[in-house]
Write an enzyme that holds these catalytic residues in place. Structure first.
Site, PDB file in Angstrom:
ATOM      1  CG  LEU A  53     -10.629  45.247 -37.596  1.00  8.53           C
ATOM      2  CD1 LEU A  53     -11.274  45.612 -39.263  1.00  8.53           C
ATOM      3  CD2 LEU A  53     -10.915  47.230 -37.560  1.00  8.53           C
ATOM      4  NE  ARG A  55     -13.621  40.355 -26.434  1.00 10.79           N
ATOM      5  CZ  ARG A  55     -12.194  40.282 -26.044  1.00 10.79           C
ATOM      6  NH1 ARG A  55     -12.010  38.481 -25.909  1.00 10.79           N
ATOM      7  NH2 ARG A  55     -11.398  40.359 -24.332  1.00 10.79           N
ATOM      8  NE  ARG A  76      -1.723  39.432 -36.416  1.00 11.17           N
ATOM      9  CZ  ARG A  76      -1.697  38.544 -35.135  1.00 11.17           C
ATOM     10  NH1 ARG A  76      -0.398  37.755 -35.123  1.00 11.17           N
ATOM     11  NH2 ARG A  76      -2.337  37.380 -34.322  1.00 11.17           N
ATOM     12  CG  ASN A 140      -6.666  47.999 -21.390  1.00 10.62           C
ATOM     13  OD1 ASN A 140      -6.991  49.043 -21.740  1.00 10.62           O
ATOM     14  ND2 ASN A 140      -7.148  46.718 -21.392  1.00 10.62           N
ATOM     15  N   GLY A 168     -16.153  47.823 -23.468  1.00 10.58           N
ATOM     16  CA  GLY A 168     -16.372  46.605 -23.607  1.00 10.58           C
ATOM     17  C   GLY A 168     -17.115  46.492 -24.434  1.00 10.58           C
ATOM     18  CE  LYS A 236     -10.142  51.016 -20.068  1.00  7.57           C
ATOM     19  NZ  LYS A 236      -9.249  49.503 -19.271  1.00  7.57           N
ATOM     20  CG  HIS A 239     -11.294  52.628 -15.359  1.00  9.22           C
ATOM     21  ND1 HIS A 239     -11.562  51.302 -15.982  1.00  9.22           N
ATOM     22  CD2 HIS A 239     -12.879  53.435 -15.602  1.00  9.22           C
ATOM     23  CE1 HIS A 239     -12.639  50.872 -16.562  1.00  9.22           C
ATOM     24  NE2 HIS A 239     -13.573  52.431 -16.117  1.00  9.22           N
ATOM     25  CD  GLU A 243     -12.720  46.416 -15.156  1.00 11.65           C
ATOM     26  OE1 GLU A 243     -12.379  45.272 -15.208  1.00 11.65           O
ATOM     27  OE2 GLU A 243     -13.431  46.913 -16.005  1.00 11.65           O
TER      28      GLU A 243
END
Length: 372
Positions: A53, A55, A76, A140, A168, A236, A239, A243
């Site tokens: 849980l 960002r 945790r 990721n 994000g 990704k 991607h 970036e």
């Protein structure tokens, strides 16, 4: 909230995602079926066990709940679980507790840092998983690890789905661009989840010449089924490599602008340029406008000197993986390679451009600089 208060300007959310062409409908390897693409069921609520849980994980859970889905939350950090429970999630105290609260088949979404945390958590989930359960890795992860995990879990009848997730810290409001790997039936089963998380059509004009009957219509909403396990994270990964290159181009450009007042230049060739105004004017009608430029403009409006940043720029590892893939495929990647090496150099000596890079990374992902 206004843009001066830190919110990204009203650029259409889907603009931050670089779409990937859907597999051809004759590709047996991808499991692609044109019929499946246009008729997923998006109508019913689903129950998801969300592990991690941080960002992005916390906001993914909130966006799912806002769309009517049920979330069993575990982290945790007991405080993170309590905070999400106040927003409507069902709190869990352990992975076994999550398992006991999920429906059958169980749906797990793991949102943890790549490497050990994700590897250990998915292994623990797999030990108690039942036939038909589904494990989603939304972090990721390196795509070759996805391929390996998918095979291991398949031996127990457990389905594995990898989701490359972009958006994000702004995903709760803007939605998440998702690149998904896995078998067709499982990905379609999960469509209500992906549909809820995606940004949707938004205000971006439809692409001229794109024929709806011949393409994956989900791409316009901000998510695609890229192919089999591993393909979502591979897309990704590229991607993120792109970036790196885009960010480095902005950083170098602003560094050149900033240095135009250098005492190394003839006095009549020195310009004291306003970085804040330049970033702002480029946002409006320029061919290099983008969400990354929006975030740069926000950072410069707060502090044109960017003194809150040292310029030591971290990398998530995906830039290196992208270069590794280019080497395996014997594809030249000059810009992407140079942008990765520039980050390595930034940890030794810092420039104004490096501060611009750090400001962008903080803007879209809340990433803090590497400790000095």
């Amino acid at each position: 909230m206004t843009s001066e208060e830190g919110r990204p300007p009203a650029r259409p959310a889907a603009a931050i995602c670089t779409s990937h062409r859907p597999p051809r409908n004759n590709s047996a390897a991808s499991g692609f079926n044109q019929h499946h693409l246009h008729h997923p069921d998006r109508t019913h609520s689903m129950k998801i066990g969300l592990i991690g849980l941080g960002r992005m994980g916390g906001n993914i859970a909130r966006r799912l709940m806002n769309a009517g889905h049920q979330v069993v939350a575990y982290d945790r950090s007991a405080d993170a679980v309590k905070a999400l429970a106040k927003d409507g999630a069902e709190a869990a105290s352990s992975l076994d507790d999550v398992r006991g609260k999920l429906d059958s088949p169980a749906i797990w979404w793991v949102m943890l840092p790549a490497g050990g945390p994700t590897e250990d958590t998915i292994a623990a989930i797999g030990e108690g998983a039942k036939d038909g359960d589904i494990v989603i890795d939304g972090g990721n992860t390196f795509y070759k690890d996805d391929i390996r995990r998918s095979k291991l879990l398949a031996e127990k009848g457990v389905h594995y789905v990898d989701v490359g997730t972009s958006g994000g810290v702004w995903g709760l409001e803007r939605g998440y661009c998702m690149m998904i790997g896995g078998d067709v039936e499982t990905v379609n089963l999960l469509d209500p989840i992906f549909d809820a998380l995606a940004p949707g059509l938004g205000t971006i004009p439809r692409t001229p010449g794109r024929v709806a009957e011949a393409v994956d219509q989900r791409a316009e909403k901000g998510y695609i089924h890229a192919g089999p396990a591993g393909s979502g994270h591979f897309v990704k990964m590229i991607h993120n490599g792109i970036e790196y290159g885009l960010m480095q181009a902005y950083a170098e450009g602003f560094d050149i602008l900033k240095s135009k007042n250098s005492d190394k230049l003839p006095e009549d060739e020195r310009f004291d340029l306003n970085m804040t105004d330049i970033a702002e004017v480029w946002r409006r009608g320029s061919v290099i406008s983008s969400w990354l430029l929006d975030l740069t403009a926000i950072a410069l409006a707060k502090d044109e000197k960017l003194e809150g940043f040292s310029g030591s720029v971290a990398d998530s590892g995906e830039g290196q993986w992208t270069i590794d893939a280019a080497m395996e495929e014997k594809v030249p990647a000059n810009v992407l390679t140079a942008s990765l090496f520039a980050r390595y150099r930034s940890r030794v000596e810092h420039t104004y451009g490096d501060k611009v890079l750090s400001a962008m990374r903080f803007g879209f992902g809340g990433h803090v600089e590497m400790p000095q």
